[in-house]
Motif scaffolding. Structure first.
Motif, short mmCIF file in Angstrom:
data_model
loop_
_atom_site.label_atom_id
_atom_site.label_comp_id
_atom_site.label_asym_id
_atom_site.label_seq_id
_atom_site.Cartn_x
_atom_site.Cartn_y
_atom_site.Cartn_z
N ILE A 83 0.85 -1.20 0.00
CA ILE A 83 0.00 0.00 0.00
C ILE A 83 0.88 1.25 0.00
O ILE A 83 0.65 2.19 -0.77
CB ILE A 83 -0.93 -0.01 1.22
CG1 ILE A 83 -1.87 -1.20 1.16
CG2 ILE A 83 -1.72 1.30 1.32
CD1 ILE A 83 -2.73 -1.39 2.39
N TYR A 84 1.88 1.24 0.87
CA TYR A 84 2.80 2.38 0.93
C TYR A 84 3.60 2.52 -0.36
O TYR A 84 3.85 3.63 -0.83
CB TYR A 84 3.77 2.22 2.11
CG TYR A 84 3.09 2.21 3.46
CD1 TYR A 84 2.41 3.33 3.92
CD2 TYR A 84 3.13 1.10 4.28
CE1 TYR A 84 1.79 3.33 5.15
CE2 TYR A 84 2.51 1.09 5.51
CZ TYR A 84 1.84 2.20 5.95
OH TYR A 84 1.22 2.20 7.17
N ASP A 85 4.01 1.37 -0.95
CA ASP A 85 4.79 1.43 -2.18
C ASP A 85 3.98 2.03 -3.33
O ASP A 85 4.48 2.85 -4.10
CB ASP A 85 5.26 0.03 -2.56
CG ASP A 85 6.43 -0.43 -1.71
OD1 ASP A 85 6.99 0.42 -0.98
OD2 ASP A 85 6.80 -1.61 -1.75
N PHE A 86 2.72 1.64 -3.45
CA PHE A 86 1.88 2.21 -4.50
C PHE A 86 1.63 3.70 -4.25
O PHE A 86 1.52 4.49 -5.19
CB PHE A 86 0.56 1.45 -4.59
CG PHE A 86 0.63 0.21 -5.43
CD1 PHE A 86 0.54 0.28 -6.81
CD2 PHE A 86 0.83 -1.03 -4.85
CE1 PHE A 86 0.63 -0.86 -7.59
CE2 PHE A 86 0.92 -2.18 -5.62
CZ PHE A 86 0.82 -2.10 -7.00
N LEU A 87 1.55 4.07 -2.97
CA LEU A 87 1.38 5.49 -2.65
C LEU A 87 2.62 6.28 -3.06
O LEU A 87 2.51 7.39 -3.60
CB LEU A 87 1.13 5.66 -1.15
CG LEU A 87 0.92 7.09 -0.65
CD1 LEU A 87 -0.25 7.74 -1.37
CD2 LEU A 87 0.70 7.10 0.85
N ILE A 88 3.79 5.72 -2.83
CA ILE A 88 5.03 6.38 -3.26
C ILE A 88 5.06 6.52 -4.77
O ILE A 88 5.42 7.58 -5.31
CB ILE A 88 6.26 5.58 -2.77
CG1 ILE A 88 6.35 5.64 -1.24
CG2 ILE A 88 7.55 6.12 -3.39
CD1 ILE A 88 7.36 4.69 -0.65
N ALA A 89 4.68 5.45 -5.47
CA ALA A 89 4.64 5.52 -6.94
C ALA A 89 3.66 6.60 -7.42
O ALA A 89 3.95 7.36 -8.35
CB ALA A 89 4.25 4.16 -7.51
N LEU A 90 2.50 6.68 -6.75
CA LEU A 90 1.52 7.70 -7.11
C LEU A 90 2.07 9.10 -6.89
O LEU A 90 1.88 10.01 -7.72
CB LEU A 90 0.25 7.49 -6.29
CG LEU A 90 -0.89 8.48 -6.52
CD1 LEU A 90 -1.37 8.40 -7.97
CD2 LEU A 90 -2.04 8.22 -5.57
N ILE A 91 2.78 9.28 -5.78
CA ILE A 91 3.39 10.58 -5.50
C ILE A 91 4.38 10.95 -6.60
O ILE A 91 4.44 12.10 -7.05
CB ILE A 91 4.08 10.55 -4.12
CG1 ILE A 91 3.02 10.52 -3.01
CG2 ILE A 91 4.99 11.76 -3.93
CD1 ILE A 91 3.60 10.29 -1.63
N CYS A 92 5.18 9.97 -7.03
CA CYS A 92 6.16 10.23 -8.10
C CYS A 92 5.47 10.65 -9.38
O CYS A 92 5.91 11.58 -10.07
CB CYS A 92 7.02 8.99 -8.33
SG CYS A 92 8.07 8.55 -6.94
#
Length: 372
Positions: A83-92
Motif C-alpha cells: 500500500i505504501y509502495d503504490f502510494l510512493i509511486a503515485l506521488i512520483c
C-alpha cells in the motif's frame, strides 16, 4: 542528458520512498551499504528504461523498483507495505505531472514542445525531484500522525514554502530560459532541495523534542502517583509504630482491670484494643504486593470520601507490567472513578474487577457519574 536526468528522478523517487517508509518499518542494519548500492543500481537501471520510450514499461519498472527497494532495505512483517509502495509511486507520478504541466503553463507551449527543449527539461526534472521529496514528506507525515507529534501547521508551512519555490522557479525560467543556459537553474533548484532537507531536519528535531516533553509529562504523572502511594505507606507505618509503641501500656492496663475483677470494663477495653490492632491489617491482600498496596491506598481514599469501593480481584499475575505501569493504570482508573462518584448524592459505589478471559488480563471499572 535525458538519460542522466531520468536516472536522477528515479534515484530521488527511490530514496524519498525509503526515507518515508523508515517511519513505519525498521531498516536492516546488516550490510547496509551493500543494500543501498543495490538500490542505487536498480534505480539507475529503471532510469535507463526511458531509452525505449514505452510509457507502460516505465510504469511497471518504477513499481518494480520501489517494491524491490523496500524488500531489500526493510524488515517487513507482512505485505501491507505494498500500500505504501503504490502510494510512493503515485506521488512520483503526481510530482512528474505537476512539473510538466506547470512548465507547459508557464511557457505557454504545448507539453510536447516544452519537454523537447533541453533547457526546460533540466529544470522540469529538477522540479520533479523537488516535488517528489516534498510530497513524500507531507503525505507520510500525515499518515504517521499517531506515531509522531508532527503537527498540521508545520505541514502547511512546508507546503507554502514548496509553493513559493515553485513560483520562483517558474518566474526565473520564464525570464531567462531564452537567454541563459540551465546552469543557474540547476544551482538554484539544488539550493531549494538543500533548504528543504534542512527544514525537514529542523521539523523532526522539534518533533523529537515534543515527543520527549510528552514522555516527561507521563513520567511526572507516574512519579506523582507513586509518591502518593509511598506517602500512604509512610502514614500507615507511622500509625502502626504508634499502636505498637502503646501495646505494652494497653496490655498492662488490661491486666490491671482483670486483677481488680472489673471484667465488664476489661472486655470493653479489650474490644477497643482489638479495633486498634485491626488497623495494622490491610483491608485488601493478594499475592501481588504492589497491587495490594495500591488498592489499599484507594480503599482508604474512597473510605475518607464515603464511597463504597467493591473489589473483585480474580487474577493478580501482573508481572508482565512494570511497577510504574501498574501504578499508572490502576491509580488512573480508580482515581477517575472515585472523583466522578464523589460528585453524586447517591449510588456512590465503584466496582473494580481484574480477571482472566481467554488468556487475556481484563481490567474492568464501573461507576455512575453526573459529569463526564
Amino acid at each position: 542528458m535525458k538519460l542522466l536526468l531520468s536516472c536522477m528522478v528515479s534515484l530521488t523517487c527511490t530514496f524519498s520512498g525509503i526515507w518515508a517508509l523508515s517511519n513505519f518499518f525498521s531498516i536492516q542494519k546488516s550490510e547496509i551499504w551493500l543494500r543501498f548500492l543495490s538500490v542505487t543500481i536498480i534505480s539507475v537501471l529503471q532510469g535507463l528504461m526511458c531509452i525505449f520510450g514505452i510509457p507502460i514499461l516505465n510504469t511497471i519498472s518504477m513499481l518494480a523498483m520501489i517494491v524491490l527497494s523496500t524488500i531489500i532495505c526493510f524488515r517487513i512483517p507482512k505485505i501491507s507495505f505494498l500500500i505504501y509502495d503504490f502510494l510512493i509511486a503515485l506521488i512520483c507520478f503526481i510530482a512528474d505531472a505537476m512539473s510538466t504541466l506547470s512548465l507547459s503553463f508557464v511557457t505557454q507551449k504545448t507539453i510536447s514542445s516544452a519537454v523537447a527543449e533541453d533547457s526546460l527539461t533540466i529544470s522540469s526534472c529538477l522540479r520533479t525531484c523537488l516535488l517528489t521529496f516534498i510530497l513524500c514528506h507531507i503525505v507520510f507525515s500525515m499518515i504517521r500522525k499517531k506515531k509522531s507529534s508532527f503537527v498540521w501547521y508545520e505541514s502547511i508551512s512546508y507546503a507554502i514554502l514548496a509553493t513559493g519555490e515553485i513560483i520562483t522557479a517558474n518566474y526565473i525560467i520564464e525570464n531567462i530560459a531564452n537567454t541563459h543556459s540551465g546552469t543557474f537553474l540547476v544551482f538554484f533548484l539544488t539550493g531549494c532541495i538543500v533548504l528543504d532537507v534542512y527544514i525537514v531536519f529542523v521539523f523532526y528535531r522539534v518533533s523529537a523534542i515534543r515527543e520527549m516533553e510528552k514522555k516527561n509529562a507521563l513520567l511526572q504523572q507516574q512519579t506523582d502517583m507513586q509518591m502518593a502511594v509511598y506517602r500512604d505507606l509512610e502514614k500507615r507505618y507511622q500509625n502502626s509504630m504508634t499502636i505498637i509503641h502503646d501495646v505494652k501500656r494497653h496490655v498492662n492496663a488490661l491486666e490491671g482491670l482483670i486483677q481488680t475483677e472489673n471484667l465488664t470494663e476489661a472486655k470493653q477495653y479489650e474490644k477497643s484494643l482489638y479495633q486498634q490492632l485491626d488497623k495494622l491489617h490491610p483491608s485488601f491482600h493478594c499475592s501481588n504486593q504492589l497491587l495490594s498496596v495500591i488498592l489499599n491506598h484507594e480503599l482508604l481514599k474512597a473510605e475518607q470520601k464515603g464511597i463504597q469501593l467493591n473489589l473483585n480481584i480474580l487474577y493478580d499475575k501482573l508481572d508482565f507490567l512494570s511497577d510504574m505501569d501498574l501504578t499508572t493504570i490502576v491509580s488512573n482508573l480508580l482515581d477517575n472513578a472515585i472523583e466522578a462518584v464523589s460528585e453524586l448524592d447517591k449510588d456512590r459505589t465503584v466496582l473494580f474487577v481484574i480477571e482472566e478471559q481467554m488468556q487475556c488480563c481484563m481490567i474492568h471499572t464501573e461507576n455512575k457519574y453526573e459529569k463526564l
